[in-house]
Design a protein around this motif. Structure first.
Motif, PDB file in Angstrom:
ATOM      1  N   GLY A  67      23.286  32.489  53.000  1.00 47.37           N
ATOM      2  CA  GLY A  67      22.579  31.386  53.625  1.00 47.37           C
ATOM      3  C   GLY A  67      23.495  30.219  53.914  1.00 47.37           C
ATOM      4  N   PHE A  68      24.414  29.938  52.984  1.00 47.64           N
ATOM      5  CA  PHE A  68      25.380  28.856  53.178  1.00 47.64           C
ATOM      6  C   PHE A  68      26.272  29.140  54.378  1.00 47.64           C
ATOM      7  CE2 PHE A  68      29.658  27.184  52.525  1.00 47.64           C
ATOM      8  CZ  PHE A  68      29.400  25.832  52.333  1.00 47.64           C
ATOM      9  N   VAL A  69      26.775  30.368  54.453  1.00 51.40           N
ATOM     10  CA  VAL A  69      27.656  30.740  55.569  1.00 51.40           C
ATOM     11  C   VAL A  69      26.899  30.677  56.895  1.00 51.40           C
ATOM     12  CG1 VAL A  69      28.999  32.621  56.585  1.00 51.40           C
ATOM     13  CG2 VAL A  69      29.179  32.139  54.130  1.00 51.40           C
ATOM     14  N   ASP A  70      25.683  31.180  56.920  1.00 50.59           N
ATOM     15  CA  ASP A  70      24.872  31.128  58.139  1.00 50.59           C
ATOM     16  C   ASP A  70      24.618  29.683  58.559  1.00 50.59           C
ATOM     17  OD1 ASP A  70      24.768  33.874  58.185  1.00 50.59           O
ATOM     18  OD2 ASP A  70      22.749  34.014  57.339  1.00 50.59           O
ATOM     19  N   PHE A  71      24.379  28.812  57.564  1.00 51.14           N
ATOM     20  CA  PHE A  71      24.107  27.403  57.848  1.00 51.14           C
ATOM     21  C   PHE A  71      25.297  26.731  58.519  1.00 51.14           C
ATOM     22  CE2 PHE A  71      24.897  23.066  56.283  1.00 51.14           C
ATOM     23  CZ  PHE A  71      23.905  22.392  56.980  1.00 51.14           C
ATOM     24  N   TYR A  72      26.503  26.861  57.945  1.00 53.28           N
ATOM     25  CA  TYR A  72      27.621  26.142  58.542  1.00 53.28           C
ATOM     26  C   TYR A  72      28.027  26.745  59.887  1.00 53.28           C
ATOM     27  CZ  TYR A  72      31.502  29.313  56.982  1.00 53.28           C
ATOM     28  OH  TYR A  72      32.368  30.367  56.802  1.00 53.28           O
ATOM     29  N   HIS A  73      27.804  28.050  60.065  1.00 49.69           N
ATOM     30  CA  HIS A  73      28.087  28.635  61.383  1.00 49.69           C
ATOM     31  C   HIS A  73      27.140  28.049  62.437  1.00 49.69           C
ATOM     32  CE1 HIS A  73      31.073  31.980  61.476  1.00 49.69           C
ATOM     33  NE2 HIS A  73      30.978  31.844  60.161  1.00 49.69           N
ATOM     34  N   LYS A  74      25.901  27.817  62.048  1.00 49.93           N
ATOM     35  CA  LYS A  74      24.912  27.296  62.991  1.00 49.93           C
ATOM     36  C   LYS A  74      25.050  25.801  63.224  1.00 49.93           C
ATOM     37  CE  LYS A  74      19.897  26.745  63.627  1.00 49.93           C
ATOM     38  NZ  LYS A  74      18.558  26.965  63.015  1.00 49.93           N
ATOM     39  N   ARG A  75      25.323  25.043  62.152  1.00 47.74           N
ATOM     40  CA  ARG A  75      25.240  23.583  62.221  1.00 47.74           C
ATOM     41  C   ARG A  75      26.576  22.851  62.322  1.00 47.74           C
ATOM     42  NH1 ARG A  75      20.248  21.651  63.597  1.00 47.74           N
ATOM     43  NH2 ARG A  75      18.595  22.605  62.349  1.00 47.74           N
ATOM     44  N   LEU A  76      27.632  23.402  61.754  1.00 48.27           N
ATOM     45  CA  LEU A  76      28.875  22.640  61.637  1.00 48.27           C
ATOM     46  C   LEU A  76      29.970  23.048  62.603  1.00 48.27           C
ATOM     47  CD1 LEU A  76      29.235  22.285  57.746  1.00 48.27           C
ATOM     48  CD2 LEU A  76      28.069  20.777  59.358  1.00 48.27           C
ATOM     49  N   LEU A  77      29.982  24.285  63.035  1.00 44.78           N
ATOM     50  CA  LEU A  77      31.079  24.743  63.885  1.00 44.78           C
ATOM     51  C   LEU A  77      30.846  24.329  65.342  1.00 44.78           C
ATOM     52  CD1 LEU A  77      31.864  28.310  62.512  1.00 44.78           C
ATOM     53  CD2 LEU A  77      32.799  26.098  61.851  1.00 44.78           C
ATOM     54  N   VAL A  78      31.757  23.522  65.859  1.00 45.00           N
ATOM     55  CA  VAL A  78      31.629  23.044  67.240  1.00 45.00           C
ATOM     56  C   VAL A  78      32.898  23.411  67.999  1.00 45.00           C
ATOM     57  CG1 VAL A  78      29.963  21.209  66.874  1.00 45.00           C
ATOM     58  CG2 VAL A  78      32.342  20.772  66.358  1.00 45.00           C
ATOM     59  N   ALA A  79      32.760  24.255  68.998  1.00 49.71           N
ATOM     60  CA  ALA A  79      33.925  24.738  69.739  1.00 49.71           C
ATOM     61  C   ALA A  79      34.279  23.843  70.905  1.00 49.71           C
ATOM     62  CB  ALA A  79      33.655  26.156  70.242  1.00 49.71           C
ATOM     63  N   ASP A  80      33.302  23.103  71.420  1.00 45.17           N
ATOM     64  CA  ASP A  80      33.515  22.382  72.672  1.00 45.17           C
ATOM     65  C   ASP A  80      33.827  20.903  72.485  1.00 45.17           C
ATOM     66  OD1 ASP A  80      31.024  21.875  71.635  1.00 45.17           O
ATOM     67  OD2 ASP A  80      30.060  21.630  73.584  1.00 45.17           O
ATOM     68  N   LYS A  81      34.043  20.448  71.260  1.00 45.03           N
ATOM     69  CA  LYS A  81      34.311  19.027  71.025  1.00 45.03           C
ATOM     70  C   LYS A  81      35.806  18.750  71.114  1.00 45.03           C
ATOM     71  CE  LYS A  81      29.949  18.931  70.213  1.00 45.03           C
ATOM     72  NZ  LYS A  81      29.033  18.708  71.338  1.00 45.03           N
ATOM     73  N   GLN A  82      36.148  17.719  71.875  1.00 46.04           N
ATOM     74  CA  GLN A  82      37.548  17.363  72.095  1.00 46.04           C
ATOM     75  C   GLN A  82      37.797  15.919  71.661  1.00 46.04           C
ATOM     76  OE1 GLN A  82      39.790  19.603  73.139  1.00 46.04           O
ATOM     77  NE2 GLN A  82      38.161  21.153  73.277  1.00 46.04           N
ATOM     78  N   PRO A  83      39.041  15.589  71.294  1.00 44.88           N
ATOM     79  CA  PRO A  83      39.363  14.208  70.942  1.00 44.88           C
ATOM     80  C   PRO A  83      39.060  13.266  72.102  1.00 44.88           C
ATOM     81  CG  PRO A  83      41.161  15.680  70.331  1.00 44.88           C
ATOM     82  CD  PRO A  83      40.208  16.492  71.162  1.00 44.88           C
ATOM     83  N   ASN A  84      38.628  12.055  71.771  1.00 48.14           N
ATOM     84  CA  ASN A  84      38.380  11.063  72.804  1.00 48.14           C
ATOM     85  C   ASN A  84      39.500  10.029  72.821  1.00 48.14           C
ATOM     86  OD1 ASN A  84      37.665   8.830  70.927  1.00 48.14           O
ATOM     87  ND2 ASN A  84      35.850  10.070  70.500  1.00 48.14           N
ATOM     88  N   LEU A  85      39.325   9.000  73.623  1.00 45.29           N
ATOM     89  CA  LEU A  85      40.362   7.981  73.806  1.00 45.29           C
ATOM     90  C   LEU A  85      40.788   7.337  72.490  1.00 45.29           C
ATOM     91  CD1 LEU A  85      42.045   6.154  75.720  1.00 45.29           C
ATOM     92  CD2 LEU A  85      40.056   4.636  75.837  1.00 45.29           C
ATOM     93  N   VAL A  86      39.847   7.143  71.574  1.00 42.71           N
ATOM     94  CA  VAL A  86      40.174   6.502  70.302  1.00 42.71           C
ATOM     95  C   VAL A  86      41.109   7.382  69.472  1.00 42.71           C
ATOM     96  CG1 VAL A  86      39.251   5.481  68.193  1.00 42.71           C
ATOM     97  CG2 VAL A  86      37.954   5.304  70.327  1.00 42.71           C
ATOM     98  N   HIS A  87      40.789   8.664  69.367  1.00 47.63           N
ATOM     99  CA  HIS A  87      41.668   9.599  68.657  1.00 47.63           C
ATOM    100  C   HIS A  87      43.062   9.611  69.286  1.00 47.63           C
ATOM    101  CE1 HIS A  87      37.606  11.533  67.946  1.00 47.63           C
ATOM    102  NE2 HIS A  87      38.053  11.491  66.703  1.00 47.63           N
ATOM    103  N   GLN A  88      43.100   9.642  70.608  1.00 50.84           N
ATOM    104  CA  GLN A  88      44.379   9.726  71.326  1.00 50.84           C
ATOM    105  C   GLN A  88      45.205   8.459  71.141  1.00 50.84           C
ATOM    106  OE1 GLN A  88      42.699  10.480  75.155  1.00 50.84           O
ATOM    107  NE2 GLN A  88      42.347  12.661  74.764  1.00 50.84           N
ATOM    108  N   TRP A  89      44.543   7.308  71.153  1.00 47.72           N
ATOM    109  CA  TRP A  89      45.223   6.024  70.960  1.00 47.72           C
ATOM    110  C   TRP A  89      45.834   5.935  69.562  1.00 47.72           C
ATOM    111  CZ3 TRP A  89      43.016   1.581  68.163  1.00 47.72           C
ATOM    112  CH2 TRP A  89      43.778   0.410  68.313  1.00 47.72           C
TER     113      TRP A  89
END
Length: 242
Positions: A67-89
């Protein structure tokens, strides 16, 4: 330009030992939901009738590993998120030898993705995974692209390298963060409410000249700051980098 933004720009221009301390607000512009703010991941999970603290705890991992593994696969793993201007700065200032690096409460790994190398991830990172038994390590890319849930060596569950409820923060990470704060002449807090302990308490180790807090809402440390800007992170950095 607003006087507070101008003041911030001048402080950054005249600082060569900057330490950044970042919270969830920095990653909101990248599409990562703020965990505790209204409408964030915390609220989203709560609506399903679960306790987010339990689902992100060592107890849940022990009680129901699948259940824990299924939860983090569903809720926490984000493939499409990229750094924004603040991270880059922040990464660019480190590369320019103007910054000592960044301390973050975030687990999304976006500071490292942006090119920051001196990152103290207080609550761990979703960029690393490991087997709970034999400790074989896996990358986020491996876990996501191959949908890895069990270790291919011993068959036990794979977990993210994050600090779960019921676990202590890594003391080596804490020590590095304290040293980074003590050495800084400018400490810039970005997108953190500064209420989650013990992480927020690290601010008290700052002995430098300029404590700057940039957050949409007030924080318990505003009265100690030399400059407080209640505005959007990206807008502030855009103004400073023009």
């Amino acid at each position: 330009m607003d006087t507070s933004i101008e003041q911030f720009k001048n402080i950054i221009a005249n600082s060569n030992k900057i330490t950044f301390f970042t919270g969830a607000g920095v990653s909101v512009a990248s599409g990562v939901p703020d965990f505790r703010s209204m409408g964030g991941l915390f609220d989203e999970i709560s609506k399903d009738g679960y306790s987010p603290e339990y689902l992100l705890s060592t107890n849940y991992l022990q009680d129901d590993p699948k259940g824990f593994v299924d939860f983090y696969h569903k809720r926490l793993l984000v493939a499409d998120k990229q750094p924004n201007l603040v991270h880059q700065w922040i990464a660019q200032l480190e590369q320019d030898k103007r910054s000592l690096g960044v301390i973050t409460q975030n687990i999304d790994g976006l500071h490292a993705d942006a090119g920051s190398s001196n990152v103290d991830e207080l609550h761990g990172t979703l960029n690393r995974f490991y087997c709970i038994d034999c400790h074989k390590q896996y990358s986020k890319n491996e876990v996501m692209t191959e949908d890895i849930r069990q270790c291919d060596v011993c068959g036990n569950p794979i977990r993210p390298d994050i600090v779960l409820y019921g676990e202590m923060l890594n003391q080596n990470t804490i020590s590095r963060a304290i040293n980074k704060i003590r050495e800084a002449n400018t400490l810039v807090v970005l997108g953190s409410s500064l209420v989650v302990q013990p992480a927020a308490g690290l601010i008290s180790y700052f002995e430098g000249q300029n404590l700057i807090i940039i957050n949409k809402d007030t924080t318990p440390y505003d009265s100690d700051a030399d400059l407080v800007i209640n505005d959007d992170m990206v807008s502030v950095v855009e103004s400073v980098t023009r």
